[in-house]
Design a protein around this motif. Structure first.
Motif, PDB file in Angstrom:
ATOM      1  N   CYS A 292       0.890  -1.350  -0.072  1.00 50.22           N
ATOM      2  CA  CYS A 292      -0.029   0.142   0.099  1.00 50.22           C
ATOM      3  C   CYS A 292       1.011   1.161  -0.029  1.00 50.22           C
ATOM      4  CB  CYS A 292      -0.895  -0.073   1.414  1.00 50.22           C
ATOM      5  SG  CYS A 292      -1.754   1.485   1.485  1.00 50.22           S
TER       6      CYS A 292
ATOM      7  N   ASN B 193       0.261   4.065   0.787  1.00 53.40           N
ATOM      8  CA  ASN B 193      -0.081   5.015   2.018  1.00 53.40           C
ATOM      9  C   ASN B 193       0.355   4.217   3.455  1.00 53.40           C
ATOM     10  OD1 ASN B 193      -1.415   7.234   3.315  1.00 53.40           O
ATOM     11  ND2 ASN B 193      -3.017   5.809   4.035  1.00 53.40           N
ATOM     12  N   CYS B 194       0.161   2.986   3.661  1.00 55.76           N
ATOM     13  CA  CYS B 194       0.464   2.508   5.013  1.00 55.76           C
ATOM     14  C   CYS B 194       1.630   1.370   4.894  1.00 55.76           C
ATOM     15  CB  CYS B 194      -0.575   1.936   5.505  1.00 55.76           C
ATOM     16  SG  CYS B 194      -1.376   0.213   5.048  1.00 55.76           S
TER      17      CYS B 194
ATOM     18  N   CYS C 276      -6.865  -0.290  -0.125  1.00 58.51           N
ATOM     19  CA  CYS C 276      -6.301  -1.018   1.040  1.00 58.51           C
ATOM     20  C   CYS C 276      -7.136  -1.450   2.254  1.00 58.51           C
ATOM     21  CB  CYS C 276      -5.124  -0.101   1.757  1.00 58.51           C
ATOM     22  SG  CYS C 276      -4.399  -0.778   3.176  1.00 58.51           S
TER      23      CYS C 276
ATOM     24  N   HIS D 168      -6.699  -1.672   5.157  1.00 63.12           N
ATOM     25  CA  HIS D 168      -6.192  -1.020   6.403  1.00 63.12           C
ATOM     26  C   HIS D 168      -6.459   0.400   6.356  1.00 63.12           C
ATOM     27  CE1 HIS D 168      -4.558  -4.937   7.353  1.00 63.12           C
ATOM     28  NE2 HIS D 168      -4.053  -5.117   6.025  1.00 63.12           N
ATOM     29  N   CYS D 169      -6.478   1.126   5.247  1.00 66.44           N
ATOM     30  CA  CYS D 169      -6.471   2.511   5.333  1.00 66.44           C
ATOM     31  C   CYS D 169      -7.868   3.074   5.028  1.00 66.44           C
ATOM     32  CB  CYS D 169      -5.528   2.771   4.216  1.00 66.44           C
ATOM     33  SG  CYS D 169      -3.798   2.843   4.366  1.00 66.44           S
TER      34      CYS D 169
END
Ligand code: ZN
Length: 150
Positions: free
Chosen positions: A127, A129-130, A147, A149-150
């Motif tokens: 990802c 982002n994370c 994602c 998680h995001c």
């Protein structure tokens, strides 16, 4: 695997060796070099303009589809005698580290166990982002998966 006698003797005395590889080792497997790969739909793009986090932030769909196309090019290829020879070094030397610029994963497929992939692995996406890994089932063309998680 047959090594020249002098090389074999030096390898038998070595405790740790490193092999540095780039596009040349995978070209024999049929993987075009990074810049030579730009054909067809992608001929009007410079690979350097697509292979960066900045390019992904600017145009995620285009970059995602470029990587999907590159994965398709790599899907059917197999390790060649060069990858296999490097993997075979592990039977002669206690520790062999492969440091590669290639993202195709062919050194791992060939059986090398200590591989540093300087530019990552095209089959393992994170990802943006994370940094968590994306599931491999999500690697098809289209829009980048969200994602979880995001
Ligand atoms: Zn994320």
């Amino acid at each position: 695997m047959q090594f020249a006698p002098e090389l074999l003797e030096r390898l038998r005395r070595a405790r740790h060796i490193a092999a540095f590889t780039g596009a040349g080792v995978s070209a024999e497997s049929g993987i075009p070099t990074f810049r030579d790969a730009q054909t067809g739909l992608w001929a009007n793009y410079r690979a350097e303009d697509l292979a960066t986090p900045e390019a992904f932030r600017r145009d995620p769909s285009t970059v995602w589809n470029w990587y999907a196309w590159r994965r398709d090019l790599m899907r059917a290829v197999k390790p060649n005698p060069g990858h296999l020879a490097i993997a075979a070094l592990e039977r002669l030397v206690p520790r062999v580290t492969v440091i590669t610029q290639n993202v195709d994963g062919l050194h791992l497929q060939a059986g090398s166990s200590d591989v540093i992939e300087l530019h990552g692995n095209i089959w393992h996406n994170l990802c943006a982002n994370c940094g968590r890994p994306a599931a491999e089932a999500e690697l098809d063309a289209g829009t980048p998966p969200a994602c979880p998680h995001c």
